[in-house]
Design an enzyme around this catalytic site. Structure first.
Site, mmCIF file in Angstrom:
data_model
loop_
_atom_site.group_PDB
_atom_site.id
_atom_site.type_symbol
_atom_site.label_atom_id
_atom_site.label_comp_id
_atom_site.label_asym_id
_atom_site.label_seq_id
_atom_site.Cartn_x
_atom_site.Cartn_y
_atom_site.Cartn_z
ATOM 1 N N LYS A 14 0.832 -1.219 0.000
ATOM 2 C CA LYS A 14 0.000 0.000 0.000
ATOM 3 C C LYS A 14 0.860 1.261 0.000
ATOM 4 C CE LYS A 14 -2.105 -1.244 3.829
ATOM 5 N NZ LYS A 14 -1.373 -2.519 4.112
ATOM 6 N N ARG A 89 -9.415 0.629 9.612
ATOM 7 C CA ARG A 89 -8.937 -0.724 9.892
ATOM 8 C C ARG A 89 -9.939 -1.514 10.729
ATOM 9 N NH1 ARG A 89 -3.054 0.290 9.432
ATOM 10 N NH2 ARG A 89 -1.807 -1.501 10.028
ATOM 11 N N ARG A 127 11.629 -5.748 4.570
ATOM 12 C CA ARG A 127 11.403 -4.299 4.379
ATOM 13 C C ARG A 127 12.441 -3.454 5.123
ATOM 14 N NH1 ARG A 127 5.517 -1.826 5.323
ATOM 15 N NH2 ARG A 127 5.742 -2.674 7.432
ATOM 16 N N ARG A 159 11.823 -1.713 10.706
ATOM 17 C CA ARG A 159 10.791 -1.395 11.703
ATOM 18 C C ARG A 159 10.765 -2.463 12.782
ATOM 19 N NH1 ARG A 159 5.277 0.064 8.555
ATOM 20 N NH2 ARG A 159 4.435 -1.020 10.376
ATOM 21 N N ARG A 170 0.219 -9.253 13.708
ATOM 22 C CA ARG A 170 -0.418 -8.237 12.870
ATOM 23 C C ARG A 170 -1.336 -8.888 11.846
ATOM 24 N NH1 ARG A 170 4.704 -5.424 10.776
ATOM 25 N NH2 ARG A 170 3.352 -3.972 9.668
HETATM 26 P P1 ADP Z 1 2.294 -1.817 3.236
HETATM 27 O O1 ADP Z 1 2.323 -0.311 3.133
HETATM 28 O O2 ADP Z 1 1.041 -2.415 2.610
HETATM 29 O O3 ADP Z 1 2.517 -2.335 4.621
HETATM 30 P P2 ADP Z 1 4.826 -1.669 1.760
HETATM 31 O O4 ADP Z 1 4.482 -0.800 0.595
HETATM 32 O O5 ADP Z 1 5.635 -1.067 2.850
HETATM 33 O O6 ADP Z 1 3.485 -2.392 2.342
HETATM 34 O O7 ADP Z 1 5.571 -2.963 1.169
HETATM 35 C C1 ADP Z 1 6.066 -3.990 2.029
HETATM 36 C C2 ADP Z 1 7.411 -4.490 1.494
HETATM 37 O O8 ADP Z 1 7.222 -5.170 0.243
HETATM 38 C C3 ADP Z 1 8.440 -3.392 1.207
HETATM 39 O O9 ADP Z 1 9.711 -3.888 1.546
HETATM 40 C C4 ADP Z 1 8.306 -3.145 -0.293
HETATM 41 O O10 ADP Z 1 9.541 -2.692 -0.859
HETATM 42 C C5 ADP Z 1 7.929 -4.512 -0.812
HETATM 43 N N1 ADP Z 1 7.000 -4.464 -1.950
HETATM 44 C C6 ADP Z 1 5.953 -3.605 -2.126
HETATM 45 N N2 ADP Z 1 5.277 -3.877 -3.260
HETATM 46 C C7 ADP Z 1 5.903 -4.953 -3.812
HETATM 47 C C8 ADP Z 1 5.678 -5.738 -5.004
HETATM 48 N N3 ADP Z 1 4.648 -5.451 -5.840
HETATM 49 N N4 ADP Z 1 6.513 -6.766 -5.255
HETATM 50 C C9 ADP Z 1 7.531 -7.073 -4.394
HETATM 51 N N5 ADP Z 1 7.806 -6.370 -3.271
HETATM 52 C C10 ADP Z 1 6.996 -5.332 -2.977
HETATM 53 P P1 AMP Z 2 1.185 0.290 9.502
HETATM 54 O O1 AMP Z 2 2.275 1.298 9.306
HETATM 55 O O2 AMP Z 2 -0.035 0.596 8.687
HETATM 56 O O3 AMP Z 2 1.663 -1.120 9.330
HETATM 57 O O4 AMP Z 2 0.723 0.429 11.020
HETATM 58 C C1 AMP Z 2 1.608 0.192 12.089
HETATM 59 C C2 AMP Z 2 0.833 0.078 13.406
HETATM 60 O O5 AMP Z 2 0.166 1.326 13.699
HETATM 61 C C3 AMP Z 2 -0.287 -0.964 13.438
HETATM 62 O O6 AMP Z 2 0.187 -2.254 13.734
HETATM 63 C C4 AMP Z 2 -1.194 -0.409 14.545
HETATM 64 O O7 AMP Z 2 -0.657 -0.662 15.837
HETATM 65 C C5 AMP Z 2 -1.101 1.099 14.310
HETATM 66 N N1 AMP Z 2 -2.148 1.591 13.373
HETATM 67 C C6 AMP Z 2 -1.956 2.125 12.138
HETATM 68 N N2 AMP Z 2 -3.119 2.469 11.578
HETATM 69 C C7 AMP Z 2 -4.096 2.137 12.475
HETATM 70 C C8 AMP Z 2 -5.524 2.226 12.472
HETATM 71 N N3 AMP Z 2 -6.211 2.715 11.436
HETATM 72 N N4 AMP Z 2 -6.180 1.776 13.567
HETATM 73 C C9 AMP Z 2 -5.525 1.280 14.626
HETATM 74 N N5 AMP Z 2 -4.190 1.156 14.691
HETATM 75 C C10 AMP Z 2 -3.472 1.581 13.635
#
Ligand code: ADP
Ligand code: AMP
Length: 213
Positions: A14, A89, A127, A159, A170
Site C-alpha cells: 500500500k 482498519r 522491508r 521497523r 499483525r
Molecule cells: P504496506 O504499506 O502495505 O505495509 P509496503 O508498501 O511497505 O506495504 O511494502 C512492504 C514491502 O514489500 C516493502 O519492503 C516493499 O519494498 C515490498 N513491496 C511492495 N510492493 C511490492 C511488489 N509489488 N513486489 C515485491 N515487493 C513489494
Molecule cells: P502500519 O504502518 O499501517 O503497518 O501500522 C503500524 C501500526 O500502527 C499498526 O500495527 C497499529 O498498531 C497502528 N495503526 C496504524 N493504523 C491504524 C488504524 N487505522 N487503527 C488502529 N491502529 C493503527
C-alpha cells in the site's frame, strides 16, 4: 477530487503504491502508521498511548485514530483529495469515516490489495525504511543502490514490528478486525480488488486503470 482508501494486509504494498501515486499525480498520502510512528518518535501524548499497541502488533484505539484522521483530512492540503493508507482498519473506523464525509463517502474508491500470507511474511521481514524521508525498500525486491536511501542518502532501518513474531500477530489482527471491511465496502459497491502479488509497476497499472475507468 480523488478520495482513495487502500485496504489490505500489512506488507501488501500500500505504502509503495501510494508513494508512486503521490509522485505522478501529487495526491496527498495519509498513512496512519506513519503519523503514529512520528508521534512515538517525538514522544507526544498520542505517541505514548500508541506505542505499546504498535510494538505488540495490535490496533491503537478507534477513538484516538478517528480523532487523528478527522484533523488530518480537514487540513488545507487535502482539499483536492487524498489516499488513506492503513485507515479504516475496523468497522467502527469505517462508520466514523462515513459520518465525517457525509454524501461524499459515496465517491470513495476502496482499493483492496489481495496477496497471500507467504508473500506478506517475506515482504515485511525484508522491508527497510529510510529514517529521514520514509522511502520504502526491500532487501531482495527493491534494494537500494548502496546501503543508504537512494532518494536522500538517509540511513535505512528495519521497523521494530517487522519481526516474524510481531508480523504473525499483525496478520491475525488484520484477519479478525480489518478483513471484514472487504465485504463491508463490497456491499456498498465501492470495492475494487487488485492482484497485489504482481511486480510494483503491474500493480500501479491496475490502480491507474481503476482511477481512469
Ligand atoms: P504496506 O504499506 O502495505 O505495509 P509496503 O508498501 O511497505 O506495504 O511494502 C512492504 C514491502 O514489500 C516493502 O519492503 C516493499 O519494498 C515490498 N513491496 C511492495 N510492493 C511490492 C511488489 N509489488 N513486489 C515485491 N515487493 C513489494
Ligand atoms: P502500519 O504502518 O499501517 O503497518 O501500522 C503500524 C501500526 O500502527 C499498526 O500495527 C497499529 O498498531 C497502528 N495503526 C496504524 N493504523 C491504524 C488504524 N487505522 N487503527 C488502529 N491502529 C493503527
Amino acid at each position: 477530487m480523488i478520495r482513495l482508501v487502500f485496504l489490505g494486509p500489512p506488507g501488501a504494498g500500500k505504502g509503495t503504491q501510494a508513494a508512486k501515486l503521490k509522485e505522478k499525480y501529487g495526491i496527498v498520502h495519509i498513512s496512519t502508521g506513519d503519523i503514529l510512528r512520528e508521534n512515538v518518535k517525538n514522544m507526544t501524548e498520542l505517541g505514548k498511548k500508541a506505542k505499546e499497541y504498535m510494538d505488540a502488533g495490535k490496533l491503537v484505539s478507534d477513538d484516538l485514530i478517528i480523532e487523528m484522521i478527522k484533523r488530518r483530512i480537514n487540513a488545507d492540503d487535502c482539499k483536492n483529495g487524498y489516499i488513506l493508507d492503513g485507515f479504516p482498519r475496523t468497522i467502527a473506523q469505517a462508520e466514523a469515516l462515513e459520518r465525517m464525509l457525509g454524501e461524499d463517502s459515496k465517491s470513495l474508491k476502496v482499493i483492496y490489495f489481495d496477496v497471500s500470507d507467504d508473500l506478506i511474511l517475506e515482504r515485511l521481514t525484508g522491508r527497510r525504511v529510510c529514517k529521514d524521508c520514509g522511502a520504502v525498500y526491500h532487501v531482495a525486491y527493491n534494494p537500494p543502490k548502496n546501503d543508504r536511501c537512494d532518494e536522500c542518502g538517509g540511513e535505512l532501518y528495519q521497523r521494530s514490528d517487522d519481526t516474524e513474531e510481531v508480523v504473525k500477530n499483525r496478520l491475525s489482527v488484520y484477519k479478525e478486525q480489518t478483513a471484514p471491511l472487504v465485504e463491508y465496502y463490497s456491499k456498498k459497491g465501492l470495492l475494487y480488488k487488485i492482484d497485489a502479488s504482481k511486480q510494483p509497476d503491474d500493480v500501479f497499472n491496475q490502480i491507474e486503470a481503476i482511477l481512469t475507468g
